[in-house]
Design a protein around this motif. Structure first.
Motif, PDB file in Angstrom:
ATOM      1  N   THR A 236       0.892  -1.177   0.194  1.00 49.62           N
ATOM      2  CA  THR A 236      -0.015  -0.012   0.048  1.00 49.62           C
ATOM      3  C   THR A 236       0.840   1.210  -0.149  1.00 49.62           C
ATOM      4  N   VAL A 237       1.997   1.231   0.591  1.00 49.43           N
ATOM      5  CA  VAL A 237       2.886   2.525   0.953  1.00 49.43           C
ATOM      6  C   VAL A 237       3.521   2.627  -0.723  1.00 49.43           C
ATOM      7  N   ALA A 238       3.799   1.451  -1.221  1.00 46.22           N
ATOM      8  CA  ALA A 238       4.588   1.378  -2.481  1.00 46.22           C
ATOM      9  C   ALA A 238       3.418   2.184  -3.633  1.00 46.22           C
ATOM     10  N   PHE A 239       2.124   1.870  -3.251  1.00 46.17           N
ATOM     11  CA  PHE A 239       1.138   2.149  -4.267  1.00 46.17           C
ATOM     12  C   PHE A 239       0.972   3.710  -4.241  1.00 46.17           C
ATOM     13  N   ILE A 240       0.924   4.156  -2.853  1.00 45.83           N
ATOM     14  CA  ILE A 240       0.852   5.532  -2.464  1.00 45.83           C
ATOM     15  C   ILE A 240       1.902   6.392  -3.184  1.00 45.83           C
ATOM     16  N   TYR A 241       2.951   5.874  -3.147  1.00 45.59           N
ATOM     17  CA  TYR A 241       4.070   6.709  -3.666  1.00 45.59           C
ATOM     18  C   TYR A 241       4.607   6.329  -5.030  1.00 45.59           C
ATOM     19  N   ASN A 242       3.566   5.922  -5.870  1.00 45.82           N
ATOM     20  CA  ASN A 242       3.527   5.451  -6.995  1.00 45.82           C
ATOM     21  C   ASN A 242       4.666   4.541  -7.655  1.00 45.82           C
ATOM     22  N   HIS A 243       5.265   3.720  -6.620  1.00 44.44           N
ATOM     23  CA  HIS A 243       6.114   2.616  -7.069  1.00 44.44           C
ATOM     24  C   HIS A 243       5.440   1.386  -7.891  1.00 44.44           C
ATOM     25  N   LEU A 244       4.241   1.381  -7.852  1.00 45.30           N
ATOM     26  CA  LEU A 244       3.454   0.279  -8.443  1.00 45.30           C
ATOM     27  C   LEU A 244       3.003   0.970  -9.854  1.00 45.30           C
ATOM     28  N   GLU A 245       3.249   0.343 -10.926  1.00 49.86           N
ATOM     29  CA  GLU A 245       2.713   0.850 -12.281  1.00 49.86           C
ATOM     30  C   GLU A 245       1.688  -0.195 -12.684  1.00 49.86           C
ATOM     31  N   ILE A 246       0.675   0.036 -11.855  1.00 49.88           N
ATOM     32  CA  ILE A 246      -0.671  -0.780 -12.095  1.00 49.88           C
ATOM     33  C   ILE A 246      -1.780   0.290 -11.751  1.00 49.88           C
ATOM     34  N   PRO A 247      -2.962   0.019 -12.479  1.00 55.56           N
ATOM     35  CA  PRO A 247      -4.050   0.544 -11.925  1.00 55.56           C
ATOM     36  C   PRO A 247      -4.625   0.109 -10.589  1.00 55.56           C
ATOM     37  N   LEU A 248      -5.300   0.969 -10.042  1.00 52.75           N
ATOM     38  CA  LEU A 248      -6.064   0.653  -8.665  1.00 52.75           C
ATOM     39  C   LEU A 248      -6.591  -0.887  -8.729  1.00 52.75           C
ATOM     40  N   SER A 249      -7.555  -1.108  -9.692  1.00 53.19           N
ATOM     41  CA  SER A 249      -7.963  -2.289  -9.984  1.00 53.19           C
ATOM     42  C   SER A 249      -7.300  -3.606  -9.835  1.00 53.19           C
ATOM     43  N   ASN A 250      -5.978  -3.446 -10.325  1.00 52.07           N
ATOM     44  CA  ASN A 250      -5.171  -4.686 -10.425  1.00 52.07           C
ATOM     45  C   ASN A 250      -4.462  -4.578  -8.860  1.00 52.07           C
ATOM     46  N   PHE A 251      -4.308  -3.648  -8.151  1.00 55.12           N
ATOM     47  CA  PHE A 251      -3.818  -3.666  -6.770  1.00 55.12           C
ATOM     48  C   PHE A 251      -4.906  -4.127  -6.061  1.00 55.12           C
ATOM     49  N   LEU A 252      -6.150  -3.849  -6.201  1.00 53.49           N
ATOM     50  CA  LEU A 252      -7.137  -4.217  -5.106  1.00 53.49           C
ATOM     51  C   LEU A 252      -7.330  -5.777  -5.544  1.00 53.49           C
ATOM     52  N   LEU A 253      -7.112  -6.433  -6.953  1.00 53.01           N
ATOM     53  CA  LEU A 253      -7.185  -7.675  -7.124  1.00 53.01           C
ATOM     54  C   LEU A 253      -6.293  -8.564  -6.473  1.00 53.01           C
ATOM     55  N   LEU A 254      -4.913  -8.055  -6.584  1.00 57.72           N
ATOM     56  CA  LEU A 254      -3.837  -8.799  -5.789  1.00 57.72           C
ATOM     57  C   LEU A 254      -4.331  -8.798  -4.322  1.00 57.72           C
ATOM     58  N   ASN A 255      -4.727  -7.966  -3.563  1.00 60.11           N
ATOM     59  CA  ASN A 255      -4.978  -7.882  -2.221  1.00 60.11           C
ATOM     60  C   ASN A 255      -6.011  -8.853  -2.000  1.00 60.11           C
ATOM     61  N   ALA A 256      -7.062  -8.865  -3.062  1.00 62.67           N
ATOM     62  CA  ALA A 256      -8.275  -9.875  -2.748  1.00 62.67           C
ATOM     63  C   ALA A 256      -7.647 -11.161  -2.937  1.00 62.67           C
ATOM     64  N   GLY A 257      -6.716 -11.453  -3.642  1.00 64.41           N
ATOM     65  CA  GLY A 257      -5.962 -12.799  -4.075  1.00 64.41           C
ATOM     66  C   GLY A 257      -5.573 -13.290  -2.643  1.00 64.41           C
ATOM     67  N   VAL A 258      -5.112 -12.299  -2.106  1.00 59.22           N
ATOM     68  CA  VAL A 258      -4.136 -12.565  -0.817  1.00 59.22           C
ATOM     69  C   VAL A 258      -5.024 -13.279   0.451  1.00 59.22           C
ATOM     70  N   VAL A 259      -6.320 -12.059   0.428  1.00 56.49           N
ATOM     71  CA  VAL A 259      -7.370 -12.596   1.316  1.00 56.49           C
ATOM     72  C   VAL A 259      -8.021 -13.741   1.306  1.00 56.49           C
ATOM     73  N   ILE A 260      -8.329 -14.065  -0.159  1.00 55.64           N
ATOM     74  CA  ILE A 260      -9.323 -15.385  -0.271  1.00 55.64           C
ATOM     75  C   ILE A 260      -8.468 -16.605  -0.129  1.00 55.64           C
ATOM     76  N   SER A 261      -7.028 -16.514  -0.673  1.00 55.10           N
ATOM     77  CA  SER A 261      -6.145 -17.485  -0.116  1.00 55.10           C
ATOM     78  C   SER A 261      -6.182 -17.923   1.134  1.00 55.10           C
ATOM     79  N   GLN A 262      -5.856 -16.915   2.104  1.00 52.17           N
ATOM     80  CA  GLN A 262      -5.952 -17.065   3.498  1.00 52.17           C
ATOM     81  C   GLN A 262      -7.227 -17.526   4.088  1.00 52.17           C
ATOM     82  N   LEU A 263      -8.362 -17.135   3.577  1.00 51.92           N
ATOM     83  CA  LEU A 263      -9.640 -17.655   3.892  1.00 51.92           C
ATOM     84  C   LEU A 263      -9.650 -19.150   3.532  1.00 51.92           C
ATOM     85  N   VAL A 264      -9.202 -19.554   2.469  1.00 49.50           N
ATOM     86  CA  VAL A 264      -9.419 -21.001   2.155  1.00 49.50           C
ATOM     87  C   VAL A 264      -8.583 -22.057   3.262  1.00 49.50           C
TER      88      VAL A 264
END
Length: 375
Positions: A36-64
């Motif tokens: 999140t820090v990297a995204f805020i300071y523009n070190h992630l060259e991706i749109p917000l939707s892709n960033f949220l999708l990655l975090n969703a993958g993390v959450v879903i995997s841990q819920l499994v």
């Protein structure tokens, strides 16, 4: 192991694995915070939707994984902790997150180390090396793909990062192997110590048996009997009685003189066998000394106590010692009762006086000296 003990062990194991899983989730939380820090300071060259999708993958995997632990289905796997799957999922997610970084890849390489540290104490060396190879291939492959697509802005930095990661992974693999060998040695020493402790306990039990048992007859010895009788007397409640009897084998000296001491020993063993057959569970018979024995019947009445002693006397008179021929086996019994507040020495003296009366009046009989007149 009983079912209750197995259930308790299973709950304890599940609790431990859930705690370890909580540590992994906390690591993911740190990674997401850094992302999140990297995204805020523009070190992630991706749109917000892709960033949220990655975090969703993390959450879903841990819920499994959480669902597997809470349902108990993790116990169906060879490794109930699911360490390798968790590590592999973490490595894949880490590589995906690095694919979205540019200049911040170097600092984020530490997350590979954190993920693999999760498996240092649990994974076998070969499995750990396999996970390390997956991490190296993932990161190196990411850089190769970007170099092929001409998207790698600083190739020399990418080469350095791959080299640093390879050194870190190699060191971690050696460390994991060392930890595994140390745990194996500790486990072997623990098993050896447990075996020594079991042997020591067995020896202690044997020593206790030797200290409390008469070697010839296998009955309790005098000292142990007195301990038992004292304990039973101290716990005696008002209105309850214990039967106490001294038993003497009649004409035992003559048996030794005529048939020899070996035959006398066989007669003593025969009495011990007869007594153990005639008495109920909880009754205590012991060798008091020489050809004299002592009997304690907890929680009994005078009539039952007399009947028990008579049954023992008659059974011994019909006994046939193995290997020898001894005519007219008999014994004399002196009986008394123990009541609350009684003195054990005085009770033994009463039983001895009753035994003397039985012998004086012809032997092969039971005589009683009750403590109270109404007995």
């Amino acid at each position: 192991m009983s079912k209750s003990a197995q259930a308790l062990a299973s709950r304890t194991l599940q609790s431990l694995m859930l705690k370890r899983f909580g540590m992994a989730v906390f690591t993911y939380f740190l990674a997401m915070a850094l992302g999140t820090v990297a995204f805020i300071y523009n070190h992630l060259e991706i749109p917000l939707s892709n960033f949220l999708l990655l975090n969703a993958g993390v959450v879903i995997s841990q819920l499994v994984f959480l669902g597997l632990f809470l349902s108990g289905r993790n116990l169906l796997f060879q490794d109930p902790s699911l360490t390798e799957p968790q590590v592999l999922v973490g490595l894949v997610l880490q590589t995906l997150s690095l694919s979205m970084l540019d200049d911040a890849r170097g600092p984020m390489l530490i997350m590979y180390v954190l993920i693999l540290m999760f498996g240092v104490f649990q994974l076998r060396p070969k499995v750990f090396v396999r996970c390390a190879i997956v991490a190296f291939i993932g990161f190196a492959g990411l850089n190769i793909v970007e170099a092929y697509n001409l998207k790698l802005s600083r190739p020399e930095l990418a080469v350095l990062e791959v080299c640093v990661l390879s050194v870190a992974l190699a060191w971690l693999s050696l460390f994991a192997s060392y930890v595994h060998s140390m745990r194996q040695r500790m486990r072997q020493r623990r098993f050896a110590l447990q075996a020594h402790q079991d042997t020591l306990r067995g020896m202690m039990r044997q020593l206790e048996d030797l200290a409390s048992t008469d070697e010839l007859t296998g009955l309790f010895n005098r000292r142990h009997f007195l301990n038992i009788a004292s304990r039973e007397l101290s716990s005696l409640r008002r209105g309850h009685k214990h039967g106490l009897a001294l038993i003497d084998l009649d004409h035992f000296k003559r048996i030794n003189d005529i048939h020899g001491h070996a035959s006398g020993d066989r007669v003593l063993q025969t009495f011990a066998s007869v007594a153990q057959t005639c008495l109920r569970d909880g009754d205590v018979v012991a060798r008091y000394g020489g050809e004299e024995f002592v009997l304690l019947l907890p929680d009994t009445e005078p009539d039952h106590f007399v009947a028990c002693c008579e049954r023992l006397r008659e059974a011994f008179s019909r006994a046939e010692p193995l290997g020898i021929k001894v005519d007219n086996l008999s014994l004399s019994i002196g009986m008394t009762l123990l009541e609350m507040g009684d003195d054990l020495d005085e009770a033994l003296h009463r039983a001895d006086q009753a035994l003397y009366q039985a012998k004086r009046t012809g032997r092969n009989r039971c005589a009683a000296a009750w403590a109270s007149a109404d007995a």
